[in-house]
Design a protein around this motif. Structure first.
Motif, PDB file in Angstrom:
ATOM      1  N   VAL A 107      -4.015  20.575  -2.962  1.00 48.64           N
ATOM      2  CA  VAL A 107      -4.987  20.138  -1.959  1.00 48.64           C
ATOM      3  C   VAL A 107      -5.420  18.696  -2.249  1.00 48.64           C
ATOM      4  O   VAL A 107      -5.468  17.849  -1.354  1.00 48.64           O
ATOM      5  N   LEU A 108      -5.690  18.409  -3.521  1.00 44.32           N
ATOM      6  CA  LEU A 108      -6.092  17.047  -3.888  1.00 44.32           C
ATOM      7  C   LEU A 108      -5.001  16.047  -3.502  1.00 44.32           C
ATOM      8  O   LEU A 108      -5.282  14.985  -2.921  1.00 44.32           O
ATOM      9  N   ALA A 109      -3.755  16.409  -3.785  1.00 44.87           N
ATOM     10  CA  ALA A 109      -2.636  15.525  -3.460  1.00 44.87           C
ATOM     11  C   ALA A 109      -2.556  15.294  -1.955  1.00 44.87           C
ATOM     12  O   ALA A 109      -2.369  14.162  -1.492  1.00 44.87           O
ATOM     13  N   LEU A 110      -2.739  16.360  -1.180  1.00 39.17           N
ATOM     14  CA  LEU A 110      -2.649  16.228   0.279  1.00 39.17           C
ATOM     15  C   LEU A 110      -3.789  15.368   0.822  1.00 39.17           C
ATOM     16  O   LEU A 110      -3.580  14.559   1.727  1.00 39.17           O
ATOM     17  N   VAL A 111      -4.988  15.558   0.263  1.00 39.96           N
ATOM     18  CA  VAL A 111      -6.137  14.765   0.724  1.00 39.96           C
ATOM     19  C   VAL A 111      -5.883  13.282   0.436  1.00 39.96           C
ATOM     20  O   VAL A 111      -6.057  12.413   1.308  1.00 39.96           O
ATOM     21  N   LEU A 112      -5.443  12.995  -0.799  1.00 37.20           N
ATOM     22  CA  LEU A 112      -5.174  11.595  -1.150  1.00 37.20           C
ATOM     23  C   LEU A 112      -4.063  11.020  -0.271  1.00 37.20           C
ATOM     24  O   LEU A 112      -4.122   9.863   0.150  1.00 37.20           O
ATOM     25  N   GLU A 113      -3.070  11.847   0.006  1.00 35.47           N
ATOM     26  CA  GLU A 113      -1.975  11.414   0.872  1.00 35.47           C
ATOM     27  C   GLU A 113      -2.507  10.993   2.246  1.00 35.47           C
ATOM     28  O   GLU A 113      -2.150   9.953   2.785  1.00 35.47           O
ATOM     29  N   GLY A 114      -3.422  11.835   2.777  1.00 33.26           N
ATOM     30  CA  GLY A 114      -4.006  11.510   4.080  1.00 33.26           C
ATOM     31  C   GLY A 114      -4.803  10.223   4.034  1.00 33.26           C
ATOM     32  O   GLY A 114      -4.681   9.372   4.927  1.00 33.26           O
ATOM     33  N   VAL A 115      -5.599  10.077   2.968  1.00 24.96           N
ATOM     34  CA  VAL A 115      -6.432   8.875   2.828  1.00 24.96           C
ATOM     35  C   VAL A 115      -5.544   7.626   2.764  1.00 24.96           C
ATOM     36  O   VAL A 115      -5.773   6.636   3.470  1.00 24.96           O
ATOM     37  N   PHE A 116      -4.492   7.692   1.937  1.00 24.46           N
ATOM     38  CA  PHE A 116      -3.646   6.498   1.782  1.00 24.46           C
ATOM     39  C   PHE A 116      -2.794   6.223   3.016  1.00 24.46           C
ATOM     40  O   PHE A 116      -2.492   5.061   3.318  1.00 24.46           O
ATOM     41  N   ALA A 117      -2.414   7.285   3.721  1.00 26.46           N
ATOM     42  CA  ALA A 117      -1.682   7.073   4.976  1.00 26.46           C
ATOM     43  C   ALA A 117      -2.557   6.289   5.946  1.00 26.46           C
ATOM     44  O   ALA A 117      -2.096   5.365   6.621  1.00 26.46           O
ATOM     45  N   VAL A 152       0.843  -1.205   0.000  1.00 24.63           N
ATOM     46  CA  VAL A 152       0.000   0.000   0.000  1.00 24.63           C
ATOM     47  C   VAL A 152       0.875   1.251   0.000  1.00 24.63           C
ATOM     48  O   VAL A 152       0.525   2.262  -0.617  1.00 24.63           O
ATOM     49  N   GLY A 153       2.019   1.174   0.648  1.00 22.47           N
ATOM     50  CA  GLY A 153       2.962   2.295   0.639  1.00 22.47           C
ATOM     51  C   GLY A 153       3.393   2.637  -0.778  1.00 22.47           C
ATOM     52  O   GLY A 153       3.510   3.809  -1.145  1.00 22.47           O
ATOM     53  N   GLY A 154       3.621   1.592  -1.575  1.00 23.38           N
ATOM     54  CA  GLY A 154       3.984   1.803  -2.977  1.00 23.38           C
ATOM     55  C   GLY A 154       2.843   2.451  -3.737  1.00 23.38           C
ATOM     56  O   GLY A 154       3.041   3.367  -4.546  1.00 23.38           O
ATOM     57  N   ILE A 175      -5.116   4.299   5.109  1.00 25.47           N
ATOM     58  CA  ILE A 175      -5.286   2.933   4.583  1.00 25.47           C
ATOM     59  C   ILE A 175      -4.053   2.086   4.911  1.00 25.47           C
ATOM     60  O   ILE A 175      -4.150   0.936   5.325  1.00 25.47           O
ATOM     61  N   GLN A 176      -2.888   2.719   4.756  1.00 27.96           N
ATOM     62  CA  GLN A 176      -1.643   1.996   5.023  1.00 27.96           C
ATOM     63  C   GLN A 176      -1.578   1.534   6.478  1.00 27.96           C
ATOM     64  O   GLN A 176      -1.147   0.425   6.767  1.00 27.96           O
ATOM     65  N   ARG A 177      -2.053   2.393   7.362  1.00 21.91           N
ATOM     66  CA  ARG A 177      -2.042   2.031   8.772  1.00 21.91           C
ATOM     67  C   ARG A 177      -3.011   0.874   9.034  1.00 21.91           C
ATOM     68  O   ARG A 177      -2.717  -0.036   9.787  1.00 21.91           O
ATOM     69  N   LEU A 178      -4.168   0.941   8.390  1.00 19.76           N
ATOM     70  CA  LEU A 178      -5.168  -0.124   8.568  1.00 19.76           C
ATOM     71  C   LEU A 178      -4.699  -1.441   7.947  1.00 19.76           C
ATOM     72  O   LEU A 178      -5.186  -2.511   8.311  1.00 19.76           O
ATOM     73  N   ALA A 179      -3.750  -1.351   7.006  1.00 17.70           N
ATOM     74  CA  ALA A 179      -3.297  -2.553   6.302  1.00 17.70           C
ATOM     75  C   ALA A 179      -2.392  -3.419   7.167  1.00 17.70           C
ATOM     76  O   ALA A 179      -2.121  -4.568   6.824  1.00 17.70           O
TER      77      ALA A 179
END
Lengths: 285, 276
Positions: B197-207, B147-149, B209-213
């Protein structure tokens, strides 16, 4: 019955781990392969379930050449217990134990019910079933490892230094549990260790290996202790240093046993039900 | 600063939020281009990465492709593909797929590679098939890194998808490329802000998800709940270009991915356009 017939293993790097090894392992008893590192004992064990394929000779189980069997099917009917448990860290205890039966098509509820019984068998409380391996002590993890090994009700149980990484008190306990389980289930156990005392305690047959998988001596613990085949065996079992020659030491009273090195080895009791002696080589039964 | 305030005023104007070239449409186009490119790249790179990680074969591919592909100048590549295939969405997607492959490949490979060899050996010894080992042991345990990738790929693609407007296709880059020649800097700045802003939002979402993974049993293994906090999984992420403050040297702790000059934070692309 498991038979090694002139088995050799040369690894791709050219090193010869096992050279022309022949041995018969009788069913429903415990055979211990014991040797120092480099003796090829683990390689031999892993050849039985085709985790390693020999480069020469053959291995048969009840007459069937294992090389002709599908490795996955073969492994699923042989229990395997290793050092550091090898449990899946992301699965709970019960899922680890029930894993292979479920992969084999057993219904989940059935496999789980059986897994709980196996926890009883290995002396674990059922309340641990929903825990993850990381929440268990080393000894508990090894017990789960044994339960997993027994899950498919295999005839053969391979154990690769299963108690090597737990502290001595827990190891004693696990060894006694294994003896109890073996009395109840009578599996064909092949056990690998570098600890000669563990070998003598658990083994019906003990095979002492020297470097390159050469059999230095094979026999019951009593046979080996009474008649070490050569200096290597004598040294390996400690007979050379006098550790296996016990005498009653009058200075400490008429019941204290001392070995040839002067170490107090144990106390003479009236029978096997008495105090657990530290005298090595005492027969398990 | 005036341009910045002008950009905010432009963003606040309801007129810019309506119509075929309104912000919602451009935003959806941008997300759509990103999603398609990352999806195609993921199908290719994650399967390849899992294969390499599981078998140990072809591992040189990871090192060479991650280094070589990252060294390609995206804009130059876009022009090349546009000349070859003609103007259209095709060249844009191809270029973005090429951009997304290195982090996805490296993540999938490193994820599988991170799993304890003893665990895999044990899984094989009890009779799991190679496919079962991959899907039930290696992927679940390597998931945070995989997920980090993905996180890294999404971030780079969402920032770079701006160049889709160069052809001109769509996406938030249109505000930048359409208005720059007209010297109307409010929409140019506004476009840059929206991409960031879009990049930062996606970054937060994936961070998140990565934690939940991180599998539950592994989270316990890592000890105290504090260890689950910020940054723990991110530290093992293959191309941590995303972590704001330390982004400049994020590649340095994984030298095998060959952090070249092109591995600078993707956000800098968006900032640099208005000043060109």
């Amino acid at each position: 019955m498991i038979a090694f017939e002139g088995v050799s293993k040369r690894f791709p790097d050219g090193s010869l781990a096992v050279d022309d090894f022949t041995l018969t392992i009788p069913s429903r008893s415990t055979t211990v392969l014991v040797g120092s590192s480099g003796s090829g004992k683990t390689t031999l064990l892993r050849m039985i379930n085709r985790m390693v394929d020999p480069t020469g000779g053959r291995i048969t189980i009840d007459g069937d050449d294992v090389a002709k069997l599908d490795p996955v099917k073969l492994r699923r009917r042989i229990g395997y217990v290793m050092q550091n448990s090898g449990l899946l860290p992301h699965r709970t205890v019960i899922d680890n134990v029930a894993n292979v039966p479920i992969l084999d098509g057993v219904k989940k509820s059935e496999a789980h019910a059986h897994a709980l019984e196996l926890l009883d068998t290995v002396g674990l409380d059922r309340s641990l079933a929903k825990r993850y391996p990381a929440q268990l002590s080393g000894g508990q993890q090894q017990r789960v490892g044994v339960a997993r090994g027994l899950a498919v009700d295999p005839n053969i149980l391979l154990m690769d230094e299963p108690f090597g990484a737990v502290d001595p008190l827990v190891r004693d306990e696990l060894q006694q549990e294994l003896l109890r389980i073996q009395r109840e289930l009578s599996k064909t156990i092949v056990f690998v260790t570098h600890d000669i005392d563990e070998a003598f305690l658990l083994g019906d047959q003990v095979v002492i290996l020297r470097t390159g998988g050469i059999v230095a001596q094979a026999g019951t613990p009593a046979e080996i202790l009474a008649n070490p085949a050569d200096e290597f065996v004598a040294s390996f079992v400690g007979a050379e240093r006098g550790r296996r020659a016990l005498h009653i030491d009058a200075e400490h009273g008429d019941r204290v046993l001392v070995d040839g090195t002067g170490r107090v080895a144990g106390v003479l009791t009236d029978g096997p039900g008495g105090m657990a002696g530290t005298a090595a080589g005492s027969a398990p039964e | 600063m005036n341009s910045f305030l002008g950009a905010l005023a432009w963003l606040a104007d309801p007129a810019n939020w309506a119509g075929d070239d309104g912000i919602p449409v451009r935003l959806l186009e941008h997300i759509g281009i990103t999603a398609v490119a990352v999806f195609i790249a993921a199908v290719i790179a994650i399967s390849l990465g899992l294969f390499i990680g599981h078998t140990g074969r072809l591992s040189f591919l990871v090192v060479s492709t991650t280094g070589a592909l990252r060294a390609l100048p995206t804009l130059g590549l876009l022009v090349l593909f546009a000349l070859w295939l003609g103007i259209g969405i095709g060249p844009v997607i191809i270029v973005l797929v090429i951009l997304a492959i290195p982090p996805l490949l490296a993540g999938a490979y490193a994820g599988v590679e991170s799993v304890d060899r003893a665990t895999i050996d044990a899984a094989r010894a009890i009779g799991m098939t190679e496919w079962q080992i991959l899907t039930r042991v290696e992927v679940p345990l390597g998931l945070p890194i995989i997920v980090g990738g993905l996180r890294s790929a999404v971030l780079q693609v969402v920032a770079t998808a701006t160049i889709a407007a160069y052809l001109p296709i769509g996406g938030l880059g249109r505000y930048i490329f359409d208005f720059l020649p007209l010297r109307r800097f409010e929409p140019v700045f506004a476009g840059a802000i929206l991409v960031t802003v879009l990049a930062l939002v996606l970054e937060g979402v994936f961070a998140a998800i990565q934690r939940l993974a991180v599998p539950k049993g592994v989270r316990i293994l890592r000890g105290s709940p504090a260890a689950l906090g910020a940054g723990r999984p991110a530290r093992v992420e293959p191309a941590a270009d995303s972590d704001g403050a330390d982004s400049g040297g994020a590649d340095s702790d994984r030298p095998e991915y060959g952090g070249g000059p092109t591995s600078s934070p993707p956000a800098s692309h968006t900032h640099s356009h208005p000043t060109q």
